[in-house]
Design a protein around this motif. Sequence first.
Motif, PDB file in Angstrom:
ATOM      1  N   ALA A 129      39.198 -30.210   6.775  1.00  0.00           N
ATOM      2  CA  ALA A 129      40.349 -30.823   7.455  1.00  0.00           C
ATOM      3  C   ALA A 129      40.687 -30.078   8.747  1.00  0.00           C
ATOM      4  O   ALA A 129      40.944 -30.699   9.790  1.00  0.00           O
ATOM      5  CB  ALA A 129      41.550 -30.843   6.518  1.00  0.00           C
ATOM      6  N   HIS A 130      40.671 -28.758   8.693  1.00  0.00           N
ATOM      7  CA  HIS A 130      40.967 -27.978   9.901  1.00  0.00           C
ATOM      8  C   HIS A 130      39.871 -28.159  10.951  1.00  0.00           C
ATOM      9  O   HIS A 130      40.164 -28.238  12.145  1.00  0.00           O
ATOM     10  CB  HIS A 130      41.138 -26.502   9.551  1.00  0.00           C
ATOM     11  CG  HIS A 130      42.385 -26.199   8.773  1.00  0.00           C
ATOM     12  ND1 HIS A 130      43.640 -26.462   9.264  1.00  0.00           N
ATOM     13  CD2 HIS A 130      42.554 -25.667   7.543  1.00  0.00           C
ATOM     14  CE1 HIS A 130      44.538 -26.095   8.351  1.00  0.00           C
ATOM     15  NE2 HIS A 130      43.911 -25.615   7.311  1.00  0.00           N
ATOM     16  N   ALA A 131      38.625 -28.203  10.507  1.00  0.00           N
ATOM     17  CA  ALA A 131      37.516 -28.393  11.446  1.00  0.00           C
ATOM     18  C   ALA A 131      37.670 -29.709  12.201  1.00  0.00           C
ATOM     19  O   ALA A 131      37.498 -29.768  13.430  1.00  0.00           O
ATOM     20  CB  ALA A 131      36.185 -28.363  10.701  1.00  0.00           C
ATOM     21  N   GLU A 132      38.011 -30.780  11.479  1.00  0.00           N
ATOM     22  CA  GLU A 132      38.170 -32.078  12.128  1.00  0.00           C
ATOM     23  C   GLU A 132      39.349 -32.064  13.100  1.00  0.00           C
ATOM     24  O   GLU A 132      39.284 -32.652  14.188  1.00  0.00           O
ATOM     25  CB  GLU A 132      38.354 -33.182  11.069  1.00  0.00           C
ATOM     26  CG  GLU A 132      37.182 -33.346  10.108  1.00  0.00           C
ATOM     27  CD  GLU A 132      35.832 -33.457  10.791  1.00  0.00           C
ATOM     28  OE1 GLU A 132      35.734 -34.093  11.858  1.00  0.00           O
ATOM     29  OE2 GLU A 132      34.850 -32.878  10.263  1.00  0.00           O
ATOM     30  N   ALA A 133      40.431 -31.359  12.718  1.00  0.00           N
ATOM     31  CA  ALA A 133      41.589 -31.258  13.614  1.00  0.00           C
ATOM     32  C   ALA A 133      41.229 -30.504  14.897  1.00  0.00           C
ATOM     33  O   ALA A 133      41.655 -30.883  15.999  1.00  0.00           O
ATOM     34  CB  ALA A 133      42.745 -30.558  12.894  1.00  0.00           C
ATOM     35  N   ILE A 134      40.426 -29.442  14.756  1.00  0.00           N
ATOM     36  CA  ILE A 134      40.004 -28.650  15.927  1.00  0.00           C
ATOM     37  C   ILE A 134      39.143 -29.505  16.859  1.00  0.00           C
ATOM     38  O   ILE A 134      39.358 -29.526  18.084  1.00  0.00           O
ATOM     39  CB  ILE A 134      39.230 -27.394  15.482  1.00  0.00           C
ATOM     40  CG1 ILE A 134      40.155 -26.423  14.739  1.00  0.00           C
ATOM     41  CG2 ILE A 134      38.590 -26.696  16.688  1.00  0.00           C
ATOM     42  CD1 ILE A 134      39.405 -25.373  13.927  1.00  0.00           C
ATOM     43  N   VAL A 135      38.163 -30.210  16.293  1.00  0.00           N
ATOM     44  CA  VAL A 135      37.266 -31.028  17.120  1.00  0.00           C
ATOM     45  C   VAL A 135      38.049 -32.139  17.817  1.00  0.00           C
ATOM     46  O   VAL A 135      37.835 -32.421  19.003  1.00  0.00           O
ATOM     47  CB  VAL A 135      36.117 -31.605  16.261  1.00  0.00           C
ATOM     48  CG1 VAL A 135      35.293 -32.608  17.070  1.00  0.00           C
ATOM     49  CG2 VAL A 135      35.221 -30.478  15.748  1.00  0.00           C
ATOM     50  N   GLU A 136      39.013 -32.739  17.085  1.00  0.00           N
ATOM     51  CA  GLU A 136      39.813 -33.817  17.684  1.00  0.00           C
ATOM     52  C   GLU A 136      40.652 -33.286  18.850  1.00  0.00           C
ATOM     53  O   GLU A 136      40.704 -33.899  19.925  1.00  0.00           O
ATOM     54  CB  GLU A 136      40.708 -34.431  16.599  1.00  0.00           C
ATOM     55  CG  GLU A 136      41.380 -35.743  17.016  1.00  0.00           C
ATOM     56  CD  GLU A 136      42.674 -35.524  17.788  1.00  0.00           C
ATOM     57  OE1 GLU A 136      42.991 -36.368  18.658  1.00  0.00           O
ATOM     58  OE2 GLU A 136      43.367 -34.511  17.549  1.00  0.00           O
ATOM     59  N   LEU A 137      41.274 -32.132  18.665  1.00  0.00           N
ATOM     60  CA  LEU A 137      42.056 -31.514  19.748  1.00  0.00           C
ATOM     61  C   LEU A 137      41.152 -31.156  20.931  1.00  0.00           C
ATOM     62  O   LEU A 137      41.515 -31.371  22.092  1.00  0.00           O
ATOM     63  CB  LEU A 137      42.738 -30.240  19.232  1.00  0.00           C
ATOM     64  CG  LEU A 137      44.085 -30.391  18.540  1.00  0.00           C
ATOM     65  CD1 LEU A 137      44.436 -29.096  17.815  1.00  0.00           C
ATOM     66  CD2 LEU A 137      45.178 -30.744  19.553  1.00  0.00           C
TER      67      LEU A 137
END
Length: 319
Positions: A129-137
Amino acid sequence: LTDEARQVSERLPNPVIRLASHRLAGITAMHFGAFPKARSEFEAILQLYDARQHRSQPVHYVHDPKVSALTYLALVLWILGLPEEARRSSNEAFRCAAELDQANLTAHVHNFAGAGLDELLGDVPGVRAHAEAIVELADRHNLGYWRVNGLILRGWAMVQEGATEAGIALMRQNAADRAALGVGWYQARYLCMLAAAYARVGQAELGLRIIAEAKALVAANDEHMWEGELDRIEGELKQVQGASATEIETCFARAIAITRTQGARSLELRATRDLARLWRDQGKRAEARALLAPLYGSFTEGFDAPDLKEAKVLLEELG
């Protein structure tokens, strides 16, 4: 440079400079492997910080001192053997970052207080979940540095979820891209994760090459934060390779010695568990229990964390 910053902060009656000098001192101590010192410096920020006076505007300073301290404290507290305190620090970092709502700062918190802590706790859905949030940002704000970090973390989650080949390829490519950017910061941890992934799929030689790359980086930068983990994972890879028990034991013993000196109890527990398993397999059950029991007994919290659960199961098995 950290000493120079402290001297400047002592000369000038400017609390923001003083907070920045504590941050530099904490980060330097953390990467050097002086974890109690790092904790002290980050906690000094929390004691001094007053949001009404010290909350930084992005144009002045890229990190808010309090958010930065809470973020790194999450990692340091876990390493020191305090996983529940680490989680509280992480939660508070996210709460403060949400108030500030800065893209770079939010990515920073997701990276270290989020995915960094969850990876150490073995929380695969959390890391994903954090990885996807980082990539999206990163994609939304053109933050190339955070994007490679997020893709390494996504690859690690894929490996744990069973997509080992694709996950390792993603980790390896983005670790190389990160190095090509000239980034040494936290690279040793990502290489630890990649080497452990190779151990997981039985590719010892490739894993040992990654360990050698990481050790060269550690030596070049005099960076000791993950030094014990590199020795421990090297021991795991040597087991996969079929090396002698003496070679494997040497790696685990070196990892224990380093992490014990650092006060890094969570990392010491991993290395001690691995050596205890080796001794169990050699029939040295009493020695294995005598090695592991006192360290396990020194923990006061976090007993639902995977490392502590595994240690408990092993102790019960050893009798």
